[in-house]
Design a protein around this motif. Structure first.
Motif, mmCIF file in Angstrom:
data_model
loop_
_atom_site.group_PDB
_atom_site.id
_atom_site.type_symbol
_atom_site.label_atom_id
_atom_site.label_comp_id
_atom_site.label_asym_id
_atom_site.label_seq_id
_atom_site.Cartn_x
_atom_site.Cartn_y
_atom_site.Cartn_z
ATOM 1 N N GLN A 18 51.074 5.762 63.500
ATOM 2 C CA GLN A 18 50.153 6.656 64.208
ATOM 3 C C GLN A 18 48.717 6.193 64.030
ATOM 4 O O GLN A 18 48.276 5.911 62.918
ATOM 5 C CB GLN A 18 50.311 8.084 63.682
ATOM 6 N N VAL A 19 47.995 6.111 65.176
ATOM 7 C CA VAL A 19 46.560 5.780 65.164
ATOM 8 C C VAL A 19 45.837 6.890 65.901
ATOM 9 O O VAL A 19 46.106 7.139 67.075
ATOM 10 C CB VAL A 19 46.291 4.418 65.837
ATOM 11 N N ALA A 51 43.218 16.819 70.290
ATOM 12 C CA ALA A 51 42.095 17.746 70.106
ATOM 13 C C ALA A 51 41.066 17.398 71.175
ATOM 14 O O ALA A 51 41.243 16.454 71.958
ATOM 15 C CB ALA A 51 41.508 17.641 68.704
ATOM 16 N N GLU A 52 39.979 18.144 71.206
ATOM 17 C CA GLU A 52 38.991 17.936 72.262
ATOM 18 C C GLU A 52 38.387 16.539 72.208
ATOM 19 O O GLU A 52 38.100 15.936 73.235
ATOM 20 C CB GLU A 52 37.888 18.991 72.142
ATOM 21 N N ASP A 53 38.209 15.989 70.992
ATOM 22 C CA ASP A 53 37.577 14.680 70.865
ATOM 23 C C ASP A 53 38.466 13.684 70.132
ATOM 24 O O ASP A 53 37.981 12.683 69.593
ATOM 25 C CB ASP A 53 36.240 14.810 70.125
ATOM 26 N N LYS A 54 39.790 13.927 70.088
ATOM 27 C CA LYS A 54 40.682 13.031 69.370
ATOM 28 C C LYS A 54 41.841 12.616 70.277
ATOM 29 O O LYS A 54 42.373 13.419 71.034
ATOM 30 C CB LYS A 54 41.249 13.702 68.107
ATOM 31 N N THR A 55 42.207 11.336 70.124
ATOM 32 C CA THR A 55 43.340 10.789 70.879
ATOM 33 C C THR A 55 44.317 10.160 69.897
ATOM 34 O O THR A 55 43.905 9.432 68.986
ATOM 35 C CB THR A 55 42.865 9.738 71.891
ATOM 36 N N ARG A 56 45.605 10.445 70.105
ATOM 37 C CA ARG A 56 46.619 9.900 69.211
ATOM 38 C C ARG A 56 47.486 8.898 69.950
ATOM 39 O O ARG A 56 47.980 9.169 71.039
ATOM 40 C CB ARG A 56 47.516 11.018 68.668
ATOM 41 N N SER A 57 47.650 7.702 69.299
ATOM 42 C CA SER A 57 48.607 6.700 69.775
ATOM 43 C C SER A 57 49.735 6.649 68.754
ATOM 44 O O SER A 57 49.489 6.416 67.565
ATOM 45 C CB SER A 57 47.928 5.334 69.901
ATOM 46 N N LEU A 58 50.983 6.862 69.221
ATOM 47 C CA LEU A 58 52.117 6.979 68.303
ATOM 48 C C LEU A 58 53.221 6.024 68.727
ATOM 49 O O LEU A 58 53.723 6.073 69.837
ATOM 50 C CB LEU A 58 52.646 8.420 68.295
ATOM 51 N N ILE A 59 53.573 5.111 67.765
ATOM 52 C CA ILE A 59 54.689 4.185 67.969
ATOM 53 C C ILE A 59 55.887 4.702 67.187
ATOM 54 O O ILE A 59 55.762 5.071 66.013
ATOM 55 C CB ILE A 59 54.314 2.763 67.487
#
Length: 611
Positions: A517-518, A579-587
């Motif tokens: 997760q990033v 979240a409003e200002d967060k993005t998650r990249s999940l492998i």
């Protein structure tokens, strides 16, 4: 285990026989049951509703007929000719009796004698016992009237009321109304009108086996529509229904039946009378169609028996016998006898003959399908993996970087030297000189750290990197070059868009999967961004075309496709705002031993192709 399951299944021949019997019995049973239960009840329910509606429409017609007759009986009171004739007679005494008679008779004749709704018109003067005037359009003798009707009329004459009374005497309907003067409200006579029964029922049509009658105010007098013959069974049921008749109900329906008839009695309250309508329906007429239908079902059952036997024989010869030959040949081929052919006599029809010829041709090509097509498919899959990975493998000369690093150290620039070393690590990792598909997670993290060091030199304090890594996973095997493209995407679309950004790296697992997760901060994803990311990860070729001012995001697409090619479609990469200002990249990649075995099988297949 599969062999045992196959043995337990019923044969096609048996299934066809059972199916034919089922297709024969079920429709016949359903039709028979529906005819004898629901269909019959449905028909009877609809017929009952139809009879009730017929009674209600008849009630409207009869009540309108009676109301018009009552209104006609009221009009003489307001036209004064009766009152004037009586007053003249009262003034002149017996000498004016003849003139009074002529005036009243003439007016009543004009008013009612020629009216087809009435058979008899009689007028009684107050104080006299016998009718003062008697008119009959059907030549009904006055003597018979006096014997049969007069007493009932006299009872109503005693009532001090101008209310119009409707009575039934011996099946005949009379309207009786006491007449009063307008000025002093003094009773001076009684008007009697008999309704023409035939005319009243003339517009009411009845089907075969239906009989109609009515009673007014009580059940003692029943008026029958002409044609209602006095049949004993019918009248017994009619009397039984009429025993429940009561003039207190405004709207009531009574339904009875015996072995021969249905009886419907509708009670309706009207302004001047209470009306009861009786409809008798012969069961034999209603049930005749159903009985005919039952006979047709029995005949159909007898006819379908031989047809069923012929169908079973036909299907066995045309379907089950050829299929048995095909199954037997398939079993031989399954046991290892490649190139098995179905010999013998021709198939019974064109379709199975084609299947026989096709089976014989295809059985000779099975070896090719196993030895060539399967390996060729694996080769195409591996070629696609190599092509995808080649798109993100940079082609730089590592030796040049080593010379640059040596020059930096000679000049004393340690920072530049570390940057060159980190870049060398990234490029050497990307070159993949050993052509490895899976590597240790620790090696992937080493490349990621080198990339982050280079980026940190660019952003300085604008970039904060946080890590949370499960050390038990450092030796886990993962596809090469899956983390750095995700970090690059986080920098381009997140960190570059804000003054200060954070990248969180978290690697963990559960019982079945490993999660890489990033999470990065940055501007919120718009709906357009979400749709574009969705298209990129789904493989839409238009989504990765160069767009001025935007990153092509080829790396995240290749990461997602390589993971799905190696592990299957249930694994891969997802990118979404959390979240409003967060993005998650999940492998997600497999963690369980079962998935490891599948992964090793893929590696083994790729290794065979490399040889």
């Amino acid at each position: 285990m599969e062999e045992k399951k196959r043995v337990r299944k019923k044969s096609l021949n048996r299934n066809i026989v059972l199916f034919c019997i089922f297709c024969w019995l079920v429709p016949i049973t359903i039709i028979y049951l529906s005819m004898t239960t629901s269909y019959k009840d449905n028909i009877q329910g609809k017929l009952r509703n139809m009879f009730v509606e017929k009674l209600r429409s008849t009630d409207v017609f009869i009540s309108n007929y009676l109301d018009e007759a009552i209104d006609a009986a009221r009009k003489p009171s307001y036209e004064y000719y009766l009152e004037r004739a009586w007053e003249q007679y009262k003034a002149d005494g017996n000498e004016g009796r003849n003139d009074c008679y002529m005036n009243i008779s003439s007016n009543l004749r004009n008013k009612f004698f020629w009216d087809k709704r009435f058979d008899i018109c009689a007028f009684y003067l107050e104080g006299e016992d016998n009718p003062f005037t008697y008119l009959s359009s059907n030549n009904y003798p006055m003597g018979s009237y006096m014997e049969e009707v007069h007493d009932a009329i006299n009872e109503l004459r005693k009532v001090d009321s101008s209310y119009a009374e409707v009575i039934v005497v011996d099946g005949r309907i009379f309207i009786v109304r006491n007449v009063y003067t307008i000025s002093s409200y003094e009773k001076f006579g009684t008007l009697v009108l008999e309704l023409n029964r035939k005319n009243m029922f003339s517009d009411i049509t009845l089907d075969e086996g239906q009989f109609l009658g009515l009673c007014i105010n009580d059940a003692d007098g029943l008026v029958l529509k002409p044609g209602f013959t006095e049949e004993k069974k019918r009248f017994n049921l009619a009397q039984e229904v009429l025993e429940e008749y009561s003039s207190i109900y405004r709207d009531k329906l009574i339904i009875k039946q015996d072995n021969d008839y249905y009886a419907y009695l509708l009670e309706e309250k009207h302004d001047d009378y209470h009306l009861g309508l009786l409809l008798m329906v012969d069961k034999a007429v209603i049930d005749a169609e159903l009985n005919h239908l039952y006979s047709m079902i029995y005949i159909l059952i007898l006819i379908m028996g031989p047809i069923l036997i012929f169908i079973i024989y036909f299907l066995k010869k045309q379907i089950t016998a050829p299929i048995s030959k095909l199954v037997e040949a398939s079993r031989e081929m399954e046991s290892g006898k490649l190139g098995v052919a179905i010999d013998g006599e021709d198939m019974p029809n064109q379709q199975f003959q084609y299947l026989q010829n096709s089976f014989n041709r295809m059985s000779k090509q099975v070896q090719y399908l196993f030895d060539y097509a399967y390996d060729e498919k694996l080769a195409r899959k591996d070629a696609k993996i190599l092509a995808l990975q080649a798109q993100i493998n940079p082609h730089f000369l590592n030796n040049t970087l080593e010379i640059m690093n040596w020059q930096a150290r000679m000049s004393g620039d340690v920072t530049l030297s570390k940057m060159i070393e980190s870049l060398g690590t990234v490029l050497d990792y990307h070159m993949d000189r050993e052509d490895k598909r899976l590597i240790r997670l620790s090696e992937e993290l080493r490349c990621a750290d080198a990339y982050l060091y280079i980026i940190s030199m660019r952003f300085g304090k604008r970039l904060v990197v946080e890590k949370e890594i499960d050390e038990d996973l450092l030796q886990a095997m993962v596809p090469q070059l899956i983390l750095q493209p995700i970090l690059e995407n986080a920098v381009v679309h997140g960190i570059e868009t804000v003054s200060t950004g954070v990248i969180e790296i978290k690697i963990y697992h559960d019982d079945k999967k490993i999660y890489v997760q990033v999470v990065n901060t940055g501007k919120p994803m718009t709906e357009e961004d979400k749709e574009r990311v969705k298209k990129i990860l789904s493989g839409d070729p238009d989504a990765i075309k160069p767009v001025p001012g935007k990153h092509a995001s080829l790396g995240i697409r290749n990461v997602n496709e390589r993971i799905k090619l190696i592990y299957g479609k249930r694994y891969g990469l997802t990118i979404e705002p959390i979240a409003e200002d967060k993005t998650r990249s999940l492998i997600t990649i497999p963690y369980t031993e079962e998935d490891d075995e599948a992964r090793e099988e893929i590696i083994s297949n790729i290794a065979k192709l490399n040889k």
